[in-house]
Structures are given as C-alpha cells and as structure tokens.
Scaffold this motif. Structure first.
Motif, short mmCIF file in Angstrom:
data_model
loop_
_atom_site.label_atom_id
_atom_site.label_comp_id
_atom_site.label_asym_id
_atom_site.label_seq_id
_atom_site.Cartn_x
_atom_site.Cartn_y
_atom_site.Cartn_z
N ILE A 123 2.76 -20.68 36.26
CA ILE A 123 1.45 -20.18 35.84
C ILE A 123 0.61 -21.34 35.29
O ILE A 123 1.15 -22.31 34.76
N ILE A 124 -0.69 -21.23 35.45
CA ILE A 124 -1.60 -22.26 34.95
C ILE A 124 -2.76 -21.59 34.22
O ILE A 124 -3.08 -20.42 34.48
N ALA A 125 -3.36 -22.34 33.31
CA ALA A 125 -4.59 -21.88 32.66
C ALA A 125 -5.77 -22.23 33.55
O ALA A 125 -6.08 -23.41 33.74
N GLU A 126 -6.37 -21.21 34.13
CA GLU A 126 -7.58 -21.41 34.95
C GLU A 126 -8.76 -21.10 34.04
O GLU A 126 -9.16 -19.96 33.87
N ARG A 127 -9.33 -22.14 33.47
CA ARG A 127 -10.24 -21.96 32.35
C ARG A 127 -11.67 -21.72 32.81
O ARG A 127 -12.18 -22.37 33.71
N GLY A 128 -12.30 -20.73 32.18
CA GLY A 128 -13.69 -20.41 32.44
C GLY A 128 -14.53 -20.63 31.19
O GLY A 128 -14.01 -20.63 30.07
N TYR A 129 -15.83 -20.80 31.39
CA TYR A 129 -16.75 -21.07 30.29
C TYR A 129 -17.89 -20.07 30.31
O TYR A 129 -18.30 -19.62 31.40
N VAL A 134 -26.73 -11.34 26.14
CA VAL A 134 -26.70 -11.64 27.56
C VAL A 134 -25.85 -12.89 27.73
O VAL A 134 -25.88 -13.80 26.90
N GLN A 135 -25.06 -12.92 28.80
CA GLN A 135 -24.05 -13.96 28.97
C GLN A 135 -24.15 -14.58 30.35
O GLN A 135 -24.32 -13.87 31.35
N ALA A 136 -24.04 -15.90 30.43
CA ALA A 136 -23.95 -16.63 31.68
C ALA A 136 -22.58 -17.29 31.73
O ALA A 136 -22.17 -17.97 30.78
N ALA A 137 -21.85 -17.10 32.84
CA ALA A 137 -20.48 -17.58 32.93
C ALA A 137 -20.24 -18.28 34.26
O ALA A 137 -20.85 -17.94 35.29
N SER A 138 -19.29 -19.23 34.24
CA SER A 138 -18.97 -19.98 35.45
C SER A 138 -17.71 -20.80 35.22
O SER A 138 -17.09 -20.74 34.17
N PHE A 139 -17.32 -21.55 36.25
CA PHE A 139 -16.32 -22.60 36.25
C PHE A 139 -14.87 -22.12 36.42
O PHE A 139 -14.48 -21.07 35.93
N VAL A 140 -14.16 -22.94 37.16
CA VAL A 140 -12.72 -22.83 37.37
C VAL A 140 -12.17 -24.20 37.03
O VAL A 140 -12.38 -25.16 37.76
N GLU A 141 -11.51 -24.29 35.89
CA GLU A 141 -10.99 -25.57 35.41
C GLU A 141 -9.48 -25.44 35.23
O GLU A 141 -9.01 -24.68 34.38
N PHE A 142 -8.72 -26.19 36.03
CA PHE A 142 -7.26 -26.15 35.93
C PHE A 142 -6.81 -27.15 34.88
O PHE A 142 -7.05 -28.36 35.00
N ALA A 143 -6.14 -26.65 33.84
CA ALA A 143 -5.73 -27.51 32.73
C ALA A 143 -4.72 -26.77 31.88
O ALA A 143 -4.39 -25.60 32.13
N MET A 166 -14.82 -20.75 25.69
CA MET A 166 -13.96 -21.13 26.81
C MET A 166 -12.68 -20.32 26.72
O MET A 166 -12.12 -20.14 25.63
N GLY A 167 -12.21 -19.78 27.85
CA GLY A 167 -10.99 -18.99 27.85
C GLY A 167 -10.11 -19.34 29.03
O GLY A 167 -10.59 -19.83 30.06
N ALA A 168 -8.81 -19.09 28.88
CA ALA A 168 -7.81 -19.50 29.87
C ALA A 168 -7.30 -18.30 30.66
O ALA A 168 -6.47 -17.53 30.19
N ARG A 169 -7.82 -18.15 31.88
CA ARG A 169 -7.31 -17.08 32.75
C ARG A 169 -5.88 -17.42 33.17
O ARG A 169 -5.58 -18.56 33.52
N PRO A 170 -4.98 -16.43 33.21
CA PRO A 170 -3.59 -16.69 33.64
C PRO A 170 -3.48 -16.55 35.16
O PRO A 170 -3.62 -15.47 35.72
N THR A 171 -3.20 -17.65 35.85
CA THR A 171 -3.24 -17.65 37.31
C THR A 171 -1.94 -18.17 37.89
O THR A 171 -1.40 -19.18 37.45
N LEU A 172 -1.46 -17.45 38.91
CA LEU A 172 -0.27 -17.83 39.66
C LEU A 172 -0.70 -18.40 41.01
O LEU A 172 -1.79 -18.12 41.49
#
Length: 406
Positions: free
Chosen positions: A261-267, A299-308, A341-347
């Motif tokens: 598993i990796i942290a796929e981080r979004g902002y 109101v929220q603007a979100a983006s990014f896929v950051e592997f870390a 910033m949050g870490a999505r759990p991705t396989l």
C-alpha cells in the motif's frame, strides 16, 4: 452476536461499525484521528460511481509524461520519495496488463453499481437524508479541441450506472457566470451524487454510532497474535476488522500480511462560501485536473496525485498551484485559504482490500479504496457485516482478497 473491534474511524470504519451494530453486534471503534485529518473528511465529496475503470491501466501508464507535476499536471513523483514510489509503481505496471485490468473493471463495476443505493440507505439510517445530494456533476473544458475530444471520449466510455450528456445551455451559462474563463464545452453527468458536507457527515455518523450503543476509543490499536487468533492490545473482542486506511499495511505486517500500500496524497484549499452557488454540483475543470465542490459553509478546490510516505512533509507548491488555478480562472473563491493534505490508501491494482485473513481465524479487513473511499464506504460496511455474520456475501469478494499480493 459477538463483540467486534474495528481499527480505523474513517468513513469506511464508521460505515462498517454502523452496519454491524444494526445486525446486533457489540462494536468498539479505535480511532486515532480526533482532529478529522484523514482523507475521509477532506476529499471532494463526490460519490463517483462513474469511475469503474481502475487507474492501473496501460492507458494511464502511457499518459504519465503529460500528467507530471513538472509539466503542469497533477501527478507528483517526488525524487526524495523514490524509495517509496518506485517499488509501488513497478507493481502497478504489473497490474496494468489487459487481463488484470479487465478483471479489475468487472469487480469494481459490481461494487460501484451498489454504492449509491447503499448510501441512500445509510443516510436514512442515520437520520440525515439531506446529506446526500443526487444532482450529478459537471465536467468542463476551456479549449475547444479539448472539449470536442473530451466529449467524444466520454461518450464512448464505460461509466457503469452513470450517464453523461452535453451540458445544457443553462449549465453552460452558469459555468460562464462563475468566472472570467468561459467554457468551450461541458458534460453533465447524471447518476452520480455528492455529500453535502463532510464535517456534518462525520458528526452524524459518530452520533448514530453512539446512539446505537457503540464504544469509541481514541487510540492507534495494535494487533497481537495468540495462535490462530488475533487480539487488539487492551481491548477485549471476538472479531477484528482493520479499516485503518494507509496505516493498515503496517498493522497487518506482524500478522504475516505483506501489503503493498502507498499514500497517494491529495491536496485541497478551502475558503468561505460566498459567491459560489449552493445548488451547483461539483465541477471538474478538466485541463486543470481540479474539482471544485460547494459544501454547506465552504467551497473547496482539490487536485493532485502525489506518491509518497504518508508522513512526508507536504509540498506548498501544490497549494500555491491550486490557488493560482482559482485566480486564473477568475472563480469567485477568495481567501484566506485553509490548506489541507491527506493520504489516500492505494494498492497497485487500484482495487480495495476487503476480505477475511488467511493468517488468523478472527481477522478481517476493509481498506485501500484509493479515490473511492467515500463512494464505497456504505456498500463496504454491508459486505463486512455479511462476512462477520458468516453469510454468503451479496457481491463476490475474491477479487479484493489480500492473497492476490502473495
């Protein structure tokens, strides 16, 4: 009914806890996120039933150069994190072949086909039906060629139970009125939905959990092996469910599971909701890889896929780019901005892990939902309950078993 210990108080863990309480189980929830910093409470709020194609695909792999952060795109592979993302991306390549992709799409489609019905039932169950807004969402382009190609691709795409059609003149007029950049085209999705407010959702889920007799403990939770059974240090329970997001791999390692598993981080950035229309559904600005969502009070603007690594320092350039997108598009969103910033759990195959451990008799898991944790939370809770009750699950879970990574 037995006593179930759940590790993880995000939206998946809470949904499983509520479903188990309804089925007559005693439930203790271990939650180490008192500040609600988990990705469950910072995402785009989108019930994304249209995303039936796993992101582990050769199409996505071929698109990597154009999507890199250095090229203006949303994908970040930080050089300082190469020891984290290189092994993961190697496995992702292995999961992107045509056969595995097709099998993954079939499995994910089945889950997503039941996701919205499960959410309808869950918000009714917690007495908050107004938290689910079924107004679809909009995807828009500013470049005419990109709009033509995007509309063509969407028309040919498999979107499961969702549908997409050219946006109406009224939709285009509303998008034009939002800012200085007028859309060259847009598509209106139907069959998708959003959560009206993530903070209110968490409050409602926790209140329903307490009202139904659940016990919540603030703490990490640690698994201890006792022969073929597992216990949680300091907690007496009969069955255990790991729903700890990106922490799940480390929790399960002492039991014998190797979880890639990796942290796929979004902002995201948030600001007070002033001029953004309250009834406008989420809007995706495709060329900016950015989704804007109106919640009740912000109101929220979100983006990014950051592997870390999950705990690696955040990259302020990503928040700055989001704020620049807002300014360049002329959107009616003004600071001061709240940055997250949050870490999505991705396989690696972009499928969740849902199943029963083959290393212990009383251990179950539900994590790794990548971008679809909110979308799949309610249906995952139902499946977890079916497993623990010893029933035949209403959907096949073999594609989500951790043994696929053995």
């Amino acid at each position: 009914m037995g006593h179930v210990g759940i590790i993880g108080g995000g939206v998946v863990g809470l949904s499983a806890a509520l479903a188990l309480l309804k089925a007559g189980h005693r439930v203790t929830l271990l939650d180490n996120d008192p500040g609600a910093a988990a990705p469950s409470w910072g995402n785009a709020g989108h019930i994304a039933v249209e995303q039936v194609a796993p992101l582990a695909s050769m199409e996505q792999v071929r698109s990597v150069p154009g999507r890199l952060f250095a090229a203006g795109g949303p994908l970040a592979l930080p050089p300082r994190e190469i020891a984290t993302w290189l092994p993961f991306t190697t496995r992702l390549l292995g999961a992107s072949g045509a056969k595995r992709f097709a099998a993954g799409r079939t499995a994910l489609s089945r889950l997503l086909a039941e996701a919205l019905d499960a959410w309808r039932a869950q918000v009714e169950e917690i007495g908050a039906p107004d938290l689910l807004r079924e107004g679809g969402h909009l995807v828009t382009w500013l470049d005419e060629r990109a709009a033509r190609e995007g509309a063509r691709d969407l028309a040919a795409a498999d979107m499961g139970t969702a549908k997409a059609a050219p946006a109406s003149a009224a939709d285009l007029a509303r998008l034009s009125a939002l800012g200085a950049a007028h859309p060259a085209g847009a598509m209106r999705f139907t069959g998708t939905a959003q959560i009206a407010d993530l903070d209110e959702l968490r409050t409602a889920l926790l209140a329903a959990f307490a009202a139904r007799g659940g016990t919540r403990i603030e703490g990490e939770g640690r698994l201890v092996r006792e022969g073929r059974r597992i216990s949680i240090a300091g907690v007496e329970c009969d069955q255990i469910v790991v729903c700890a997001g990106v922490r799940s791999g480390a929790l399960l390692a002492p039991v014998g599971h190797k979880v890639p598993i990796i942290a796929e981080r979004g902002y995201h950035v948030r600001a007070e909701a002033q001029l953004w229309p309250e009834d406008l559904p989420p809007v995706v600005y495709e060329e900016r890889a950015m989704i804007v969502t109106r919640y009740r009070s912000c109101v929220q603007a979100a983006s990014f896929v950051e592997f870390a690594r999950a705990d690696a320092p955040a990259d302020p350039r990503k928040w700055a780019r989001l704020e620049r997108h807002i300014a360049e598009l002329g959107l009616p969103i003004t600071g001061p901005f709240q940055r997250w910033m949050g870490a999505r759990p991705t396989l690696p195959d972009y499928l969740p892990a849902i199943g029963r451990s083959d290393r212990a008799d009383n251990l179950y898991y539900a994590f790794g939902h990548q971008h679809l944790g909110l979308t799949l939370a309610a249906v995952t809770g139902r499946l977890v309950t079916e497993m623990l009750d010893g029933r035949r699950t209403s959907l096949p879970l073999a594609p989500f078993d951790l043994s696929r990574f053995a």
